[in-house]
Design a protein around this motif. Structure first.
Motif, short mmCIF file in Angstrom:
data_model
loop_
_atom_site.label_atom_id
_atom_site.label_comp_id
_atom_site.label_asym_id
_atom_site.label_seq_id
_atom_site.Cartn_x
_atom_site.Cartn_y
_atom_site.Cartn_z
N THR A 409 3.16 -4.90 7.85
CA THR A 409 4.27 -5.28 8.71
C THR A 409 5.14 -6.32 8.03
N TYR A 410 4.50 -7.36 7.48
CA TYR A 410 5.38 -8.38 6.91
C TYR A 410 5.88 -8.02 5.52
N LEU A 411 5.23 -7.08 4.87
CA LEU A 411 5.77 -6.64 3.58
C LEU A 411 6.75 -5.49 3.76
N ALA A 412 6.87 -5.04 5.01
CA ALA A 412 7.72 -3.89 5.33
C ALA A 412 7.33 -2.66 4.51
N PHE A 413 6.05 -2.45 4.38
CA PHE A 413 5.52 -1.26 3.70
C PHE A 413 4.97 -0.30 4.75
N ASP A 414 5.02 0.95 4.42
CA ASP A 414 4.36 1.89 5.33
C ASP A 414 3.31 2.70 4.57
N GLY A 415 2.08 2.38 4.81
CA GLY A 415 1.00 3.19 4.20
C GLY A 415 0.82 2.97 2.71
N ARG A 416 1.60 2.05 2.13
CA ARG A 416 1.54 1.94 0.69
C ARG A 416 0.25 1.25 0.23
N ILE A 417 -0.23 0.35 1.04
CA ILE A 417 -1.43 -0.39 0.65
C ILE A 417 -2.61 0.56 0.47
N ALA A 418 -2.68 1.51 1.40
CA ALA A 418 -3.78 2.47 1.30
C ALA A 418 -3.52 3.42 0.15
N ARG A 419 -2.24 3.84 0.02
CA ARG A 419 -1.92 4.84 -0.98
C ARG A 419 -2.21 4.30 -2.38
#
Lengths: 446, 243
Positions: A409-419
């Motif tokens: 949320t605060y990095l404004a990423f979507d699903g990237r951490i898991a990817r």
């Protein structure tokens, strides 16, 4: 490998859009693959994935609901297997098979089992029994040939001594080999083997490997096999197709498939071989006590095993002492910061709202880790993470699902951490930055 | 031996098929709470020993003692009532019964009193069986039938569990689950397990002790660690192909 036997290098079997439904149950769903001529193709997958059903469609035991099965013989003739009756498939398309639960004629002798397989040529030469009864020389010759061929295969499978024993009296491994020999007596161009190594021990499966390679080298027969024994699949097959729930999830060379994360998750799990190798290394290093050997492996490999199954207790692999060590080192790297440092963070005003649960007020010892070493984190994100109280690899390594969401949320990423699998990367980095607790191994796990 | 009272002890048992001696002078024991494995080549007599415990075929000489009671001559169904459960080689499930009914057969010793609880445990172990709960046993795939055979044995709340090649035909991941589950049951409930396996490495890793059988004779015995490290055992059962 085999050069002369097959000039025609095209696919011997093409499976296209194959589907098989039993009432509401979809056993195979839109399956496509090819088996190359002269190659060994393996079909693997979890239990109930539909592997045997594919075999049953190929050999005419089932009529597929949809799809096309094209078999191209050496001489170029093409057969559409889905349109043929099972006995015609054996006779004309030259496909033979074995069964998962052995189906020999257990009351007949070993030799008779192999003669039954040659029923078709024998019937022809005996003029459908009449000439045979009259003792025509053509029939006598055919009968002698049939026995000769049976003897050839009995020698190959090491059962000449038992030719006159009832097949049902043979031990399990020998029955498996006899089934293969019986199938080979029909002179197939495509041999389908359903779990040929089931119930065999390590030595016997090594012998099976040799038998199958011999069959291919000497007769040019293409082989399609279903097997769970990876020592067979990975060693002899040229091509592996992986099924799960009737759908293909992977397709390629053994090495590709072995390292495919989808296959590992659905089917293989963590390799035992890593542990075997380490034990062997330990032995080579002069440690003959197995407990000591396992202690030696308490570094990387053990971490990997533990991390791959964070919820499972690796009891069957590792003695208690080793577990304790891993547990403590795990706690050192992961749990401590989560468990202990969360309380101060709750009161620390410096931390922004929406931070992850294990945020810190400041880097431990005043020295933050270089988070940009994690692929996917650049300087900007590093700053943002620092602002939210994340300074160390082990903090990221300890993230739970909720933390990932918060961070995204605060990095404004979507699903990237898991990817990009930050957590695994962070774990690795965290481990590297730690002082190694145990003696170094030589060679290293693969 | 190490414990004063073994749960199962097989003393000097000889079993014949017709005139062929399949077991000669086999002496094996399992202490309460132990996992014991029997390894050996195909045709060595491992499954015969498993079946002999159940009286099919009967031991011609020798004694089989379970929990202090001589069961050598007991009828098979009475042996089962002593809470010895077996998952036989070759998945002898009831093909015309559904998965649920097969499991109920396993639980019939207690009149299904613990059925819900125990079936939950089995379904946790093999989620596949839950998906197939109303399917007939005979329509399951080979590996699923194997799961069902093991599940049915567990439903009997056994004190002694005999597993004949539980890993046969199962995917590597499932084998791992089963071995973990056996270990877990053993640890939590003190279940005694007698395991026959071709996968000697996996079996020895799991077991406390092991016996090596060759041609109907117990040739070697010892702690799993000793057997794993024994060069003869390694050469015969552990190496060759599995690298």
């Amino acid at each position: 490998m085999v050069s002369e036997v097959q000039k025609n290098t095209s696919a011997i079997l093409r499976v296209e859009r194959l589907s098989m439904k039993f009432g509401g149950l979809i056993a195979i769903n839109d399956l496509n693959f090819e088996a190359k001529r002269g190659a060994i193709t393996a079909l693997i997958g979890p239990n109930g994935a539909g592997k045997t059903t594919v075999f049953n469609c190929i050999t005419g035991f089932y009529k597929p609901t949809e799809g096309m099965l094209t078999l191209t013989r050496q001489n170029g003739e093409e057969y559409l297997l889905e349109r043929m009756a099972d006995f015609v498939i054996t006779k004309k398309a030259k496909v033979a098979r074995t069964f998962q639960n052995i189906r020999l004629f257990s009351g007949l002798t070993v030799l008779e089992n192999l003669l039954v397989a040659q029923h078709n040529p024998l019937m022809l030469s005996s003029g459908f029994t009449v000439l045979g009864l009259l003792g025509f020389p053509t029939y006598r010759k055919a009968a002698a040939d049939a026995i000769e061929k049976a003897r050839f295969w009995l020698e190959k499978i090491n059962l000449v001594d038992r030719a006159d024993d009832p097949a049902g009296d043979l031990p399990y491994g020998a029955q498996r080999r006899l089934e293969i020999a019986r199938a080979m007596c029909t002179e197939p161009e495509l041999l389908c083997l359903d779990e040929p190594a089931a119930g065999l021990n390590a030595r016997e499966s090594a012998e099976l490997n040799k038998l199958l390679l011999d069959i291919r080298a000497e007769t040019g027969t293409s082989i399609l096999l279903i097997e769970h024994d990876m020592s067979v699949v990975m060693e002899i097959s040229d091509h592996v197709v992986v099924l799960e729930y009737g759908t293909k999830i992977s397709d390629g060379t053994p090495d590709m498939v072995k390292n495919d994360p989808k296959v590992i998750a659905a089917y293989l799990g963590v390799e035992d071989e890593e542990v075997v190798e380490l034990i062997e290394q330990a032995e080579a290093a002069g440690v003959d006590d197995i407990t000591a050997a396992v202690d030696l492996l308490s570094t990387e490999a053990l971490h990997e095993i533990v991390e791959a199954h964070p919820e499972a207790e690796p009891v069957e692999l590792i003695p208690a002492a080793a577990i304790a060590e891993v547990a403590s080192s795990k706690a050192r790297s992961a749990r401590k910061p989560v468990a202990k440092k969360t309380q101060p963070t709750a009161t620390a005003a410096a931390i922004k709202a929406g931070s992850t649960s294990n945020a810190l007020a400041g880097p431990r010892g005043g020295k933050p880790d270089k988070l940009i070493l994690i692929k996917g984190i650049g300087p900007v994100n590093e700053r943002k993470l620092n602002e939210h109280g994340i300074f160390h690899f082990d903090q990221i390594a300890a993230w739970k699902k909720a933390d990932v969401i918060a961070a995204e949320t605060y990095l404004a990423f979507d699903g990237r951490i898991a990817r990009e699998d930050w957590i695994a990367q962070a774990k690795k980095l965290a481990k590297e930055s730690q002082v190694k607790p145990a003696p170094k191994k030589t060679g290293g796990a693969k | 031996m190490s414990e004063p009272q073994a749960l199962l002890s097989i003393e000097n048992v000889e079993t014949y098929y017709g005139n062929i001696r399949a077991l000669s002078g086999v002496t094996v024991h399992a202490n309460p709470g132990e996992i014991v494995t029997l390894i050996g080549a195909n045709g060595a007599g491992k499954s015969t020993l498993m079946m002999t415990i159940f009286g099919m075929p009967r031991a011609r000489t020798g004694r089989i003692i379970f929990d202090g009671k001589d069961i050598t001559k007991l009828p098979t169904h009475d042996i089962a009532r002593l809470r010895i459960a077996q998952s036989p080689e070759g998945r002898r499930i009831f093909p015309r019964m559904t998965v649920q009914e097969n499991l109920q057969m396993g639980a019939s010793l207690d009149d299904l009193k613990y059925f819900d609880e125990d079936s939950r445990m089995v379904f946790d172990l093999f989620p596949r069986l839950k998906e197939r709960i109303n399917q007939r046993g005979g329509t399951l795939s080979g590996g699923e039938q194997q799961m069902l055979a093991i599940g049915r044995a567990l439903m009997a709340r056994p004190r002694l569990l005999l597993l004949d090649e539980p890993s046969l035909g199962l995917a590597p991941l499932i084998i791992k689950h089963i071995f973990e589950a056996i270990k877990e049951l053993n640890k939590n409930t003190g279940l005694t397990v007698f395991l026959v396996e071709q996968n000697a490495f996996g079996a020895l890793k799991l077991a406390d002790r092991g016996y090596v059988m060759v041609n109907g004779i117990v040739k070697m015995s010892g702690s799993s660690a000793d057997l794993l490290a024994n060069p003869e055992v390694r050469a015969a059962y552990l190496e060759g192909g599995r690298h």
